[in-house]
Motif scaffolding. Structure first.
Motif, PDB file in Angstrom:
ATOM      1  N   ASN B  45     -12.079  -3.298  16.246  1.00  0.00           N
ATOM      2  CA  ASN B  45     -10.718  -2.986  16.687  1.00  0.00           C
ATOM      3  C   ASN B  45     -10.006  -2.105  15.663  1.00  0.00           C
ATOM      4  OD1 ASN B  45      -8.433  -3.244  18.346  1.00  0.00           O
ATOM      5  ND2 ASN B  45      -7.604  -4.779  16.955  1.00  0.00           N
ATOM      6  N   ASN B  49      -8.798   1.770  16.248  1.00  0.00           N
ATOM      7  CA  ASN B  49      -7.393   2.157  16.119  1.00  0.00           C
ATOM      8  C   ASN B  49      -7.199   3.218  15.051  1.00  0.00           C
ATOM      9  OD1 ASN B  49      -6.323   0.598  18.130  1.00  0.00           O
ATOM     10  ND2 ASN B  49      -6.110  -1.191  16.817  1.00  0.00           N
ATOM     11  N   GLN B  53      -5.758   7.064  15.713  1.00  0.00           N
ATOM     12  CA  GLN B  53      -4.588   7.637  15.044  1.00  0.00           C
ATOM     13  C   GLN B  53      -4.983   8.673  14.004  1.00  0.00           C
ATOM     14  OE1 GLN B  53      -1.558   4.891  13.664  1.00  0.00           O
ATOM     15  NE2 GLN B  53      -2.299   3.351  15.064  1.00  0.00           N
ATOM     16  N   LYS B  54      -6.276   8.947  13.915  1.00  0.00           N
ATOM     17  CA  LYS B  54      -6.799   9.944  12.955  1.00  0.00           C
ATOM     18  C   LYS B  54      -6.361   9.632  11.526  1.00  0.00           C
ATOM     19  CE  LYS B  54      -7.461  13.681  16.191  1.00  0.00           C
ATOM     20  NZ  LYS B  54      -6.939  12.970  17.404  1.00  0.00           N
ATOM     21  N   ILE B  55      -6.476   8.351  11.157  1.00  0.00           N
ATOM     22  CA  ILE B  55      -6.165   7.970   9.782  1.00  0.00           C
ATOM     23  C   ILE B  55      -7.463   8.051   8.983  1.00  0.00           C
ATOM     24  CG2 ILE B  55      -5.422   6.065   8.289  1.00  0.00           C
ATOM     25  CD1 ILE B  55      -3.668   5.127  10.588  1.00  0.00           C
ATOM     26  N   ALA B  56      -7.392   8.710   7.835  1.00  0.00           N
ATOM     27  CA  ALA B  56      -8.585   8.870   7.011  1.00  0.00           C
ATOM     28  C   ALA B  56      -9.088   7.510   6.539  1.00  0.00           C
ATOM     29  CB  ALA B  56      -8.273   9.755   5.813  1.00  0.00           C
ATOM     30  N   TYR B  83      -6.707   8.007  -8.678  1.00  0.00           N
ATOM     31  CA  TYR B  83      -6.275   6.716  -8.147  1.00  0.00           C
ATOM     32  C   TYR B  83      -7.144   5.590  -8.701  1.00  0.00           C
ATOM     33  CZ  TYR B  83      -3.103   8.819  -4.770  1.00  0.00           C
ATOM     34  OH  TYR B  83      -2.064   9.495  -4.187  1.00  0.00           O
ATOM     35  N   ALA B 352      -1.637  -1.587  -4.727  1.00  0.00           N
ATOM     36  CA  ALA B 352      -1.329  -2.005  -3.356  1.00  0.00           C
ATOM     37  C   ALA B 352       0.078  -1.540  -2.970  1.00  0.00           C
ATOM     38  CB  ALA B 352      -1.446  -3.524  -3.212  1.00  0.00           C
ATOM     39  N   GLY B 353       0.800  -0.923  -3.899  1.00  0.00           N
ATOM     40  CA  GLY B 353       2.129  -0.401  -3.599  1.00  0.00           C
ATOM     41  C   GLY B 353       2.118   1.110  -3.532  1.00  0.00           C
ATOM     42  N   THR B 354       2.247   1.730  -4.706  1.00  0.00           N
ATOM     43  CA  THR B 354       2.352   3.190  -4.762  1.00  0.00           C
ATOM     44  C   THR B 354       1.116   3.888  -4.189  1.00  0.00           C
ATOM     45  OG1 THR B 354       3.663   2.883  -6.735  1.00  0.00           O
ATOM     46  CG2 THR B 354       2.877   5.084  -6.308  1.00  0.00           C
ATOM     47  N   ASN B 357       0.787   3.535  -0.489  1.00  0.00           N
ATOM     48  CA  ASN B 357       1.788   4.311   0.233  1.00  0.00           C
ATOM     49  C   ASN B 357       1.464   5.786   0.237  1.00  0.00           C
ATOM     50  OD1 ASN B 357       4.632   5.718   0.333  1.00  0.00           O
ATOM     51  ND2 ASN B 357       4.709   3.748   1.344  1.00  0.00           N
ATOM     52  N   GLN B 358       0.921   6.279  -0.861  1.00  0.00           N
ATOM     53  CA  GLN B 358       0.637   7.706  -0.929  1.00  0.00           C
ATOM     54  C   GLN B 358      -0.619   8.087  -0.165  1.00  0.00           C
ATOM     55  OE1 GLN B 358       0.709   8.968  -5.006  1.00  0.00           O
ATOM     56  NE2 GLN B 358       2.879   8.576  -5.195  1.00  0.00           N
ATOM     57  N   THR B 359      -1.624   7.207  -0.184  1.00  0.00           N
ATOM     58  CA  THR B 359      -2.867   7.570   0.488  1.00  0.00           C
ATOM     59  C   THR B 359      -2.912   7.039   1.912  1.00  0.00           C
ATOM     60  OG1 THR B 359      -3.929   5.566  -0.283  1.00  0.00           O
ATOM     61  CG2 THR B 359      -4.136   7.493  -1.683  1.00  0.00           C
ATOM     62  N   GLY B 360      -2.173   5.970   2.188  1.00  0.00           N
ATOM     63  CA  GLY B 360      -2.195   5.369   3.521  1.00  0.00           C
ATOM     64  C   GLY B 360      -3.486   4.618   3.821  1.00  0.00           C
ATOM     65  N   ALA B 362      -4.602   1.672   3.849  1.00  0.00           N
ATOM     66  CA  ALA B 362      -4.178   0.267   3.734  1.00  0.00           C
ATOM     67  C   ALA B 362      -5.366  -0.678   3.710  1.00  0.00           C
ATOM     68  CB  ALA B 362      -3.241  -0.081   4.868  1.00  0.00           C
TER      69      ALA B 362
END
Lengths: 340, 396
Positions: B45, B49, B53-56, B83, B352-354, B357-360, B362
């Motif tokens: 799943n 998804n 959404q074409k998320i890397a 990173y 897990a924060g910056t 958020n920058q790379t997405g 998750a």
């Protein structure tokens, strides 16, 4: 055995319902739940702040109300989710919110690899620095060695690094999760400088104990086009949100305001106005919403200029001049794509 | 259902499905299949998804440039680092808080725990008050208290409190001199190592001697003497190669020296004092679990109160104290993620924060972060279990 079978049945049912929910378009989902879930900031004066009764106001908030007016013919079918800078994209990616309208900078990474689509620019901004007057600093070029407070998970954090690196200056960054923490730390003297978008500085300054003790330095170190965002994968929803903003900009250009829109609807002869208000053409239908979408937006929320003046303009506590956010006809950058 | 029918041994009449062995294995197999299916459904799943959404996806982002600054780094790090490097910086900052916090919490916890059983009324009252207050306030609140109410009220860097002009305390943290190792300082460090080795050996010999003759050496005094005198001789011999870089006010802040940021101080102090309240209760329980007869017996042998506690009661109490102590250590480590509330750059804030958020990315980042806390917890448990085995009752 019976219990086992019912477990199977339940799992099957869940699987099926999950599958069917997937198939619905965002517009269908929004219509069936009866409201738009809109992600906003946790409190930035002028852009999105809750009052003591829990009513949200601000430019970002008004934009979501405009989308609600276009979809439902009612600006109040919106529920707001306050989000930190760090959590905003995950909320959109996972479908917890339908629109992210939260002073978010349009960048290529966010637009391409985070699974997001920026629908336009509601505010052209740039990053600046705020510092206490008694530090006697007049230019950002004098900031070498300073401690800088900022919000984590923002483009601000990266621009800051770029600026100090490019000018070969030292700095110490202290990054907090929320705006309020940043302001508190600056107020307490933990850092010499507070940095964020200049519109944000104007808003956050109001939260300081003595707003007049701090000044905003003249340098603008970056381009920060702020705008609403939707998730990848639903072109219809992307179109709707995009055209709501264009409708508002076009309305200002054509001189249609929330006050004269009813007269215009009856007596306008300009075909551009007629197309905007839905008396000519069927542009709303093409997006799957009512043909009077433009009228509904202008009637309840107003055109772009009204929205700007009400929330962040010169008559508000933020006192932000139109500047780059003026219409293209008046030397600014705001340009509504033609409705035809 | 035929629960009441008890099938006799070797009875071939029993239905296959009613054989308890077959049933238990069968049900477990079904459960396993369900769990695997469910897990597969989640993964599939998520993958679908993300693709829609074409998320890397993938771990390649760890090699990209992070482009943000961090104000406390134990290893070299700059905005141009990757990173992956930022992850290491965050991880080390988390481990630093955990190690220093555990160390302080253990000391405070033992003192307060013993204090609760003291015969002195004032000591007992203070210890009880400590435990009851700190144990019952949420840790995030205590962290914010230290950060906002205590440390931010310190004066600014220009008006900082100074200790002999060497150490400066301000709302930017504590500035201490940084040791600079000149030529020949290697010899001094070797001498220091040799001193520690000598103390360990003498301690070993002293124990053997005590078992033979019953006489004890004043080990604390001997140890202190060796650890000071040996490196000092080396220092004199090599003409003082270790010097100190003093923090000096320059522009906005101090330059030079080592800066201990207030975020670190607030987080470590709050977590240590909070966890110490729980450890104190463990210690009290452990001591009370040791029969009072042990104390009486020790006294009748002529041991003084301190000796009784140190040599007889505490060693026996450790068996009861260690298992819950382990879980307090784990709690402290995990609670260090509350750092995000005050801007201390720990693993959760930085990675897990910056970075998230920058790379997405998750899913990848949360998976790595979860893995790290799991490994930290397991390592802590393993070490504590080894120690527990050593102090456990040896049956002869």
């Amino acid at each position: 055995m019976k219990r086992l079978l019912s477990t199977f049945a339940l799992a099957g049912a869940l699987g099926l319902s999950a599958a069917s929910a997937q198939a619905a378009t965002k517009l269908e989902q929004v219509k069936s739940k009866g409201f738009i879930q809109c992600g906003v900031s946790q409190g930035l004066p002028g852009f999105s702040t809750p009052d003591d009764k829990g009513n949200w106001t601000g430019l970002d908030v008004d934009f979501c109300r405009a989308v609600s007016a276009a979809v439902f013919g009612d600006p109040d079918k919106v529920k707001f989710t306050p989000l930190s800078a760090k959590d905003r994209f995950t909320a959109l990616q996972s479908g917890d919110i339908d629109i992210l309208s939260r002073n978010t900078t349009w960048t290529i990474t966010r637009d391409t690899s985070l699974g997001l689509n920026f629908t336009g620019v509601t505010y052209y901004d740039g990053q600046g620095f705020m510092i206490r007057k008694d530090k006697k600093v007049n230019s950002a070029m004098e900031l070498s060695g300073a401690s800088v407070c900022t919000q984590t998970g923002t483009t601000t954090e990266q621009n800051l690094a770029d600026f100090f690196r490019a000018n070969n200056m030292q700095y110490e960054v202290i990054a907090f999760a929320t705006n309020d923490e940043v302001v508190k730390a600056y107020d307490a003297g933990r850092c010499d400088v507070l940095t964020t978008d200049r519109s944000g500085l104007a808003g956050e300054r109001l939260k300081l104990t003595n707003p007049d003790d701090s000044i905003v330095l003249p340098e603008i170190i970056s381009k920060e086009p702020l705008g609403p965002v939707v998730a990848h994968g639903d072109d219809q929803w992307f179109d709707i949100v995009k055209w709501v903003l264009y409708a508002q900009i076009n309305a200002e250009e054509l001189g249609v305001t929330s006050k004269n829109v009813d007269d215009m609807l009856k007596s306008a002869t300009n075909p551009e106005v007629k197309r905007l208000l839905g008396t000519e053409g069927k542009f709303g239908e093409g997006m799957g919403i009512g043909n009077d979408w433009g009228y509904q937006i202008i009637k309840s929320v107003g055109n772009y200029g009204e929205m700007y003046d009400r929330n962040v303009g010169p008559d508000t506590p933020l006192k932000l001049a139109r500047g780059t956010n003026a219409l293209w006809t008046k030397g600014g950058l705001q340009y509504g794509m033609p409705i035809r | 259902m035929s629960d009441l029918a008890v099938p006799g041994k070797g009875q071939s009449k029993t239905l296959f499905i009613n054989d308890p062995k077959v049933r238990s294995i069968g049900l477990q197999l079904i459960a396993l299949v369900l769990v695997v299916l469910l897990g597969w459904m989640f993964v599939d799943n998520a993958r679908e998804n993300l693709a829609a959404q074409k998320i890397a996806t993938g771990f390649g982002f760890l090699e990209n440039t992070a482009g943000f600054g961090i104000n406390q780094t134990l290893i070299p790090y700059s905005e141009t680092s990757t990173y992956g490097r930022a992850f290491l910086v965050g991880l080390l900052n988390t481990i630093l808080v955990a190690v220093v916090g555990v160390f302080l919490a253990t000391i405070i916890g033992f003192m307060v725990g013993i204090g609760r059983l003291s015969k002195n009324f004032v000591v007992r009252l203070l210890s009880t008050a400590y435990v009851e207050v700190l144990r019952n306030l949420p840790p995030l609140f205590q962290i914010l208290f230290w950060y906002l109410a205590v440390l931010s009220n310190l004066p600014g860097p220009r008006q900082s409190l100074s200790i002999f002009g060497e150490v400066f305390i301000s709302n930017r943290g504590v500035m201490i001199p940084r040791p600079l190792f000149g030529e020949g300082s290697g010899i001094v460090l070797w001498a220091f190592g040799a001193a520690i080795l000598a103390i360990v050996l003498i301690n070993y010999w002293s124990k053997a001697r005590q078992e033979e003759t019953g006489q004890r050496l004043p080990m604390v005094k001997i140890g202190l003497g060796i650890i000071i005198v040996v490196p000092l001789i080396a220092m004199i011999a090599t003409n003082f190669p270790i010097s100190f870089e003093r923090p000096e006010m320059k522009g906005f802040n101090f330059a030079g020296g080592i800066q201990v940021v207030p975020e670190f101080v607030a987080l470590t102090v709050a977590l240590a004092t909070y966890t110490a309240a729980f450890i104190a209760e463990n210690v009290r329980a452990g001591i009370q679990a040791v029969s009072h007869g042990q104390t009486e017996a020790a006294h009748s042998l002529g041991l003084r109160n301190g000796q009784t506690l140190r040599l007889v009661v505490i060693p026996q109490a450790m068996r009861v104290i260690i298992p819950p102590l382990t879980s307090q250590y784990l709690n402290l480590t995990k609670n260090s993620s509350l750092a995000v509330g005050i801007g201390y750059p720990d693993l959760v804030a930085v990675f897990a924060g910056t970075a998230l958020n920058q790379t997405g990315q998750a899913i990848e980042i949360i998976a790595i972060t979860m893995g790290v806390y799991l490994v930290l917890s397991i390592v802590t448990s393993v070490i504590m279990n080894i120690y527990n085995k050593r102090v456990a009752l040896v049956e002869r």
